[in-house]
Design a protein around this motif. Structure first.
Motif, short mmCIF file in Angstrom:
data_model
loop_
_atom_site.label_atom_id
_atom_site.label_comp_id
_atom_site.label_asym_id
_atom_site.label_seq_id
_atom_site.Cartn_x
_atom_site.Cartn_y
_atom_site.Cartn_z
N ASP A 87 54.70 70.44 49.57
CA ASP A 87 55.27 69.41 48.96
C ASP A 87 55.02 68.16 49.97
O ASP A 87 55.75 68.38 51.18
CB ASP A 87 56.84 69.20 48.74
CG ASP A 87 56.94 69.74 47.40
OD1 ASP A 87 56.92 68.70 46.59
OD2 ASP A 87 57.42 70.78 47.20
N PRO A 88 54.35 66.98 49.63
CA PRO A 88 54.37 65.89 50.54
C PRO A 88 55.69 65.00 50.69
O PRO A 88 56.48 64.87 49.92
CB PRO A 88 53.41 64.83 50.05
CG PRO A 88 53.36 65.27 48.44
CD PRO A 88 53.69 66.63 48.47
N VAL A 89 56.40 64.72 52.19
CA VAL A 89 57.51 63.91 52.09
C VAL A 89 57.10 62.82 53.12
O VAL A 89 56.07 62.86 54.19
CB VAL A 89 58.49 64.83 52.61
CG1 VAL A 89 58.92 66.12 51.96
CG2 VAL A 89 58.22 65.67 53.97
N ILE A 90 57.92 61.86 53.11
CA ILE A 90 57.96 60.80 53.91
C ILE A 90 59.21 60.87 54.71
O ILE A 90 60.15 60.79 54.26
CB ILE A 90 57.93 59.44 52.95
CG1 ILE A 90 56.98 59.10 51.83
CG2 ILE A 90 57.55 58.18 54.07
CD1 ILE A 90 57.06 58.36 50.91
N VAL A 91 58.84 60.72 56.15
CA VAL A 91 60.12 60.84 56.98
C VAL A 91 60.02 59.30 57.66
O VAL A 91 59.13 58.84 58.37
CB VAL A 91 59.80 61.93 58.13
CG1 VAL A 91 60.79 61.94 59.16
CG2 VAL A 91 59.28 63.23 57.60
N THR A 92 61.10 58.72 57.37
CA THR A 92 61.39 57.31 57.79
C THR A 92 62.41 57.12 58.57
O THR A 92 63.61 58.05 58.65
CB THR A 92 61.47 56.62 56.47
OG1 THR A 92 63.06 56.80 56.13
CG2 THR A 92 60.74 56.83 55.34
N VAL A 141 62.86 73.34 57.77
CA VAL A 141 61.46 73.49 58.25
C VAL A 141 61.34 72.16 59.03
O VAL A 141 61.74 71.00 58.90
CB VAL A 141 60.60 73.32 56.92
CG1 VAL A 141 59.14 73.04 57.34
CG2 VAL A 141 60.66 74.68 56.08
N PHE A 142 60.47 72.29 60.08
CA PHE A 142 60.44 71.28 61.22
C PHE A 142 59.33 70.21 60.12
O PHE A 142 58.56 70.50 59.68
CB PHE A 142 59.55 71.61 62.17
CG PHE A 142 58.90 70.59 63.15
CD1 PHE A 142 59.52 70.00 63.94
CD2 PHE A 142 57.48 70.17 63.11
CE1 PHE A 142 59.23 68.87 64.76
CE2 PHE A 142 57.10 69.13 63.62
CZ PHE A 142 57.88 68.55 64.59
N GLN A 158 54.02 60.63 57.16
CA GLN A 158 53.89 61.41 56.06
C GLN A 158 53.61 62.81 56.51
O GLN A 158 52.86 63.12 57.27
CB GLN A 158 52.58 60.95 55.05
CG GLN A 158 52.79 61.64 53.66
CD GLN A 158 51.60 61.40 52.78
OE1 GLN A 158 51.53 61.99 51.75
NE2 GLN A 158 50.96 60.49 53.01
N ARG A 159 54.44 63.63 56.03
CA ARG A 159 54.46 65.27 56.27
C ARG A 159 54.42 66.08 55.38
O ARG A 159 54.60 65.74 54.03
CB ARG A 159 55.74 65.50 57.28
CG ARG A 159 55.49 64.75 58.75
CD ARG A 159 54.43 65.20 59.35
NE ARG A 159 53.63 64.45 60.57
CZ ARG A 159 53.83 63.92 61.50
NH1 ARG A 159 55.00 64.27 62.08
NH2 ARG A 159 53.24 63.02 62.22
N ARG A 160 54.80 67.30 55.58
CA ARG A 160 54.76 68.40 54.29
C ARG A 160 56.08 69.25 54.47
O ARG A 160 56.33 69.79 55.59
CB ARG A 160 53.54 68.91 54.20
CG ARG A 160 52.38 68.33 54.17
CD ARG A 160 51.22 69.04 54.56
NE ARG A 160 51.17 70.34 53.85
CZ ARG A 160 50.21 70.96 53.22
NH1 ARG A 160 48.94 70.54 53.50
NH2 ARG A 160 50.14 71.93 52.72
N GLN A 195 50.59 74.59 58.51
CA GLN A 195 50.95 74.08 57.20
C GLN A 195 50.17 75.27 56.03
O GLN A 195 49.06 74.92 56.09
CB GLN A 195 50.45 72.77 57.14
CG GLN A 195 51.26 71.83 58.17
CD GLN A 195 52.73 71.40 57.71
OE1 GLN A 195 53.58 72.21 56.96
NE2 GLN A 195 53.04 70.57 58.38
N PRO A 196 51.10 75.67 55.29
CA PRO A 196 50.62 76.56 54.32
C PRO A 196 49.68 75.56 53.29
O PRO A 196 50.19 74.80 53.00
CB PRO A 196 51.52 77.21 53.63
CG PRO A 196 52.84 76.35 53.79
CD PRO A 196 52.35 75.74 55.23
N VAL A 197 48.52 76.21 52.88
CA VAL A 197 47.48 75.33 51.92
C VAL A 197 47.25 76.41 50.47
O VAL A 197 47.58 75.76 49.57
CB VAL A 197 46.21 75.09 52.61
CG1 VAL A 197 45.28 74.32 51.51
CG2 VAL A 197 46.31 74.10 53.61
N GLY A 198 47.23 77.38 50.59
CA GLY A 198 47.14 78.44 49.76
C GLY A 198 46.95 79.79 50.22
O GLY A 198 47.04 80.11 51.50
N PRO A 199 46.65 80.63 49.54
CA PRO A 199 46.52 82.19 50.09
C PRO A 199 45.49 82.18 51.29
O PRO A 199 44.52 81.94 50.98
CB PRO A 199 46.28 82.91 48.71
CG PRO A 199 46.72 82.18 47.77
CD PRO A 199 46.84 80.92 48.07
#
Ligand code: FES
Ligand code: FE
Length: 455
Positions: free
Chosen positions: A69-74, A47-48, A63-65, A329-333
């Motif tokens: 899931d939140p992720v930190i790209v460093t 996933v990009f 900070q991305r997703r 970015q998927p949030v919910g249905p």
């Protein structure tokens, strides 16, 4: 909404529907489908997450997703890129609370566990009295995406270690990315942080549209032609070029040389820009494509899309070639956050960057005139998908365009590039290729799939 038990029944209906080029409504707004998408698609393959130009210096982070899931790209001190879970290992509080910045450490605001920008646990308050012994960083560091790789500066991560290499996964989509962003040795860069806003649309609708829904251009966006922001929309189906690369990656281009004027090459970039281009690394098929039938839109499965076209920032103003990458970015249905970046060439002057950024926002920013056309139309789909009436009736959407058309929609036998190409914008082959891949992955297919001739 549907139970897990109902999921298999829905997937059976999708399979039956797709055999007839139909797609059941319920996949665009359903709790069980959404949960399975997060589990089987977003947390299971590439996933990009970011572009390298967003984190050029040591300590930079965004900070991305990945899915939800939140992720930190460093960017760490050695220049490496790390994709870290943004959940503290102690109780789960988010250790990074901002969208971007520069820091060597992330200190959890709850009890102060501190991690370096490679995710290692390096500090624990009151260590001696509280724990007695040092906590082993091997056991208590931030979770890391096991696979991280880049292509043309685009950073992708996979939470599943057992996936093909990024280049294998991208296949022909990587070849396309090379001809879109690789026309200069320094490539492209973001012109700023992404626009972000919520849209009550399903991520698949946006991904499908950007695979190449050419059919909507001279209807939904006709107003842009009337005010002289677009040109050639009525010809866009006739001059379309569709590319299926397998793995759910699909692109569409246009032979604008036929619709606008024969001298229209390289997306209509002016000489001030093209003089910087170096096309020497491109193969013969890439050269032909960039010059005469350049890609206009594309989707890299699951949720990264691209658009590049020639437009003025104001009606009658000077033409710019805008390049936007966007992530659904998927949030919910039936709901996404729409993230969009304007991209510019590294060699551009400040004025050129400004002009391209403003033009890009005018057409495809959060208030962009095309963007607003699209998102209003897309928001109708989850409402239809939740309709008790339509669900009870077993309603399916029509992807049968071109079944009886006399326009030749078969794969081009002379095509020498990767995947397959069709020389028309009619037909819904790329959309069907997207949903066929979606179904395979939702059924648990592990191996990459290659392009098939479909219908
Ligand atoms: Fe992070 Fe306790 S939750 S230190
Ligand atoms: Fe559109």
């Amino acid at each position: 909404t549907t139970s897990d038990a109902g999921l298999d029944a829905i997937l059976d209906r999708v399979e039956t529907g797709l055999a007839d080029d139909l797609v059941p409504v319920e996949i665009f707004n359903d709790e069980a489908v959404f949960r399975a998408e997060i589990d089987r698609i977003f947390t299971n393959n590439w996933v990009f997450v970011a572009h390298e130009s967003e984190i050029p210096n040591p300590g930079d982070f965004v900070q991305r997703r990945i899915g939800v899931d939140p992720v930190i790209v460093t960017r760490d001190g050695k220049g490496g890129i790390n994709v870290l879970s943004n959940y503290c290992r102690h109780r789960g509080t988010q250790v990074c609370q901002t969208d971007s910045g520069n820091s060597r450490f992330f200190k959890c605001p709850y009890h102060g566990w501190t991690y370096n920008n490679q995710g290692q646990l390096v500090g624990t308050p009151h260590l001696q009295d509280a724990y007695g012994v040092r906590l082993d960083p091997d056991d208590w560091s931030l979770m890391r995406a096991p696979r991280v790789d880049t292509r043309q500066g685009f950073v992708f991560a996979s939470l599943n270690p057992d996936v093909p290499t990024l280049d294998e996964y991208l296949g022909g989509a990587g070849w396309m990315l090379d001809l879109i962003a690789g026309l200069h040795p320094k490539g492209m860069r973001v012109a700023g942080p992404p626009d972000r806003y919520k849209v009550k649309a399903d991520w698949k609708t946006a991904a499908e549209n950007f695979s190449g829904d050419v059919y909507h251009l001279d209807v939904l966006h006709w107003g842009t032609e009337e005010i002289h922001v677009s040109q050639g929309l009525q010809a866009s189906c006739e001059i379309g070029r569709r590319y299926e690369f397998g793995n759910g990656h699909n692109f569409t281009g246009h032979a604008w040389t036929k619709a606008i004027h024969p001298g229209y090459v390289l997306w209509g970039y002016p000489p001030e820009i093209t003089q910087h281009f170096d096309l020497s690394g491109l193969d013969e098929a890439q050269l032909h494509v960039v010059n005469h039938e350049p890609p206009t839109v594309g989707t890299i499965f699951p949720n990264l899309s691209f658009i590049r076209f020639n437009t003025p920032a104001v009606p009658g103003g000077p033409m710019s070639v805008v390049t936007s990458f966007r992530q659904w970015q998927p949030v919910g249905p039936g709901e996404i956050e729409l993230w969009s970046w304007q991209f510019v060439w590294d060699f551009m002057t400040e004025e050129e960057v400004e002009e391209h950024y403003v033009t890009g926002e005018f057409v495809f920013g959060s208030a962009g005139i095309f963007e607003q056309d699209d998102t209003v139309a897309w928001e109708g789909i989850p409402r239809a998908a939740a309709s008790p009436w339509l669900r009870k009736a077993g309603m399916q959407f029509n992807f049968q365009q071109g079944r009886n058309s006399e326009v030749d929609q078969s794969p081009d036998p002379t095509w020498t590039g990767p995947g397959l190409r069709r020389n028309t914008g009619y037909g819904e082959h790329v959309q069907l290729a997207f949903y066929r891949h979606w179904l395979e992955v939702m059924r648990g297919a592990a191996a990459p799939t290659s392009p098939t001739e479909g219908n």
